[in-house]
Design an enzyme around this catalytic site. Structure first.
Site, PDB file in Angstrom:
ATOM      1  N   GLU A  70     -18.884  44.433  51.194  1.00  0.00           N
ATOM      2  CA  GLU A  70     -19.033  43.032  50.780  1.00  0.00           C
ATOM      3  C   GLU A  70     -17.913  42.211  51.404  1.00  0.00           C
ATOM      4  OE1 GLU A  70     -19.925  39.582  49.813  1.00  0.00           O
ATOM      5  OE2 GLU A  70     -21.340  41.120  49.112  1.00  0.00           O
ATOM      6  N   ASP A 120     -28.930  37.196  53.442  1.00  0.00           N
ATOM      7  CA  ASP A 120     -29.209  35.776  53.704  1.00  0.00           C
ATOM      8  C   ASP A 120     -30.409  35.672  54.652  1.00  0.00           C
ATOM      9  OD1 ASP A 120     -29.219  33.088  54.422  1.00  0.00           O
ATOM     10  OD2 ASP A 120     -27.033  32.948  54.329  1.00  0.00           O
ATOM     11  N   LYS A 124     -34.208  28.655  58.530  1.00  0.00           N
ATOM     12  CA  LYS A 124     -34.506  27.765  59.642  1.00  0.00           C
ATOM     13  C   LYS A 124     -34.577  28.560  60.945  1.00  0.00           C
ATOM     14  CE  LYS A 124     -32.393  23.647  57.598  1.00  0.00           C
ATOM     15  NZ  LYS A 124     -31.375  22.571  57.760  1.00  0.00           N
ATOM     16  N   ASP A 156     -36.557  38.067  48.940  1.00  0.00           N
ATOM     17  CA  ASP A 156     -37.478  37.173  48.233  1.00  0.00           C
ATOM     18  C   ASP A 156     -38.148  36.228  49.209  1.00  0.00           C
ATOM     19  OD1 ASP A 156     -34.877  35.924  48.608  1.00  0.00           O
ATOM     20  OD2 ASP A 156     -35.746  34.208  47.557  1.00  0.00           O
ATOM     21  N   THR A 188     -30.932  43.716  41.009  1.00  0.00           N
ATOM     22  CA  THR A 188     -29.689  42.994  41.227  1.00  0.00           C
ATOM     23  C   THR A 188     -29.717  41.714  40.391  1.00  0.00           C
ATOM     24  OG1 THR A 188     -30.412  41.560  43.044  1.00  0.00           O
ATOM     25  CG2 THR A 188     -29.783  43.824  43.622  1.00  0.00           C
ATOM     26  N   PHE A 190     -29.200  38.678  41.456  1.00  0.00           N
ATOM     27  CA  PHE A 190     -30.003  37.711  42.208  1.00  0.00           C
ATOM     28  C   PHE A 190     -31.489  37.950  41.966  1.00  0.00           C
ATOM     29  CE2 PHE A 190     -26.316  37.471  45.336  1.00  0.00           C
ATOM     30  CZ  PHE A 190     -25.902  36.236  44.868  1.00  0.00           C
ATOM     31  N   GLU A 191     -31.867  39.203  41.987  1.00  0.00           N
ATOM     32  CA  GLU A 191     -33.276  39.556  41.831  1.00  0.00           C
ATOM     33  C   GLU A 191     -33.800  39.144  40.467  1.00  0.00           C
ATOM     34  OE1 GLU A 191     -36.088  43.467  42.693  1.00  0.00           O
ATOM     35  OE2 GLU A 191     -33.912  43.681  42.522  1.00  0.00           O
TER      36      GLU A 191
END
Length: 214
Positions: A70, A120, A124, A156, A188, A190-191
Site C-alpha cells: 500500500e 483505481d 477517462k 466495480d 473490503t 470499499f466493496e
C-alpha cells in the site's frame, strides 16, 4: 495463541515491533526469509487499502504468509493496527508503488497468489495508461507467480472489468477460473460501500500455467 504471536494489545505499546518491512534497496529482490518468521506459501495483495480484506484473510490462514502493498501511509497504518490487534505473525506491509514492486522487487516464481481488489479504474480514456492492470503488467505477474499460481481481481467499474479481461486474454498462459466463494465472502470496506449503493462487485480469477511462455 501461538507463543510467537504478537499480543493483541501490542498496538497500544509505542515500543511494539512494526509490521512494515523497510526497503533498503530498490534494485535487489526481496528475501522472504527476512520478512516472515516461518517459511510458508506467500500471497500478495497489491493495494491493500485499510486492510479490511487482508487482515481477515491472514487470520483465517495462519499456514500462509501475506504481504500487503500500500503506497498511502494512512491506509497502511490502518492495516498494521488491525493485524497487531489480531496478533498476526504471518503478515507484513510494504509502502511502495505496486507495479514497481512487482517488476523489480518480488522474487521470480515465488508468489502463489496475487489479490488485486478495486484498483483505481482511471475511467477517462486519456488516463487509461495509468491503470495498474494492463498487458505488460500481466506478463510481470507471470514471472513472479509459482507454476499454477492464481490472480484474483475485483472492480466495480464495467469498463475496467472488460479491460482486465482483454489484458489477460492476451496471455494464453493464464486460464480463466471461477473466483473461490471463500474469497468473495470477504468484503473490503470499499466493496461494502459500493454494494450498499447497489453497485455490484465484478470479480475475475486466473491461474497461471507455468509450462507455457507468458
Amino acid at each position: 495463541m501461538d507463543s510467537n504471536a504478537i499480543p493483541a494489545t501490542a498496538w497500544l505499546d509505542p515500543t511494539r515491533p512494526s509490521l512494515f518491512h523497510p526497503i533498503t534497496s530498490l534494485i535487489e529482490r526481496l528475501d522472504w526469509r527476512q520478512l516472515f518468521l516461518t517459511p510458508q506459501p506467500v500471497e500478495v495483495e497489491l493495494g491493500s487499502g485499510d486492510g479490511s480484506f487482508l487482515a481477515q484473510y491472514a487470520r483465517l490462514h495462519p499456514e500462509r504468509n501475506f504481504l500487503g502493498v500500500e503506497r498511502l501511509l494512512g491506509r497502511a497504518r490502518k492495516l498494521e493496527r488491525k493485524a497487531l490487534r489480531a496478533g498476526l505473525t504471518n503478515l507484513r506491509i510494504i509502502r511502495l508503488e505496486a507495479s514497481y514492486l512487482t517488476e523489480y522487487l518480488l522474487p521470480h516464481h515465488s508468489v502463489e497468489v496475487f489479490h488485486i481488489y478495486f484498483p483505481d479504474p482511471w475511467p477517462k480514456k486519456k488516463h487509461h495508461k495509468n491503470r495498474l492492470v494492463n498487458e505488460r503488467f500481466v506478463q510481470l505477474l507471470g514471472r513472479v507467480l509459482t507454476p499454477g499460481g492464481w490472480v484474483h481481481l475485483r472492480t466495480d467499474d464495467q469498463g475496467y472489468f472488460s479491460w482486465m479481461q482483454d489484458a489477460f486474454a492476451a496471455h494464453p498462459a493464464f486460464l480463466s477460473r471461477t473466483p473461490p466463494p471463500e474469497l468473495l465472502a470477504l468484503k473490503t470496506d470499499f466493496e461494502l460501500e459500493f454494494n450498499q449503493k447497489g453497485i455490484p462487485t465484478l470479480a475475475l480469477s486466473y491461474q497461471w500455467q507455468g509450462d507455457k511462455a507468458c
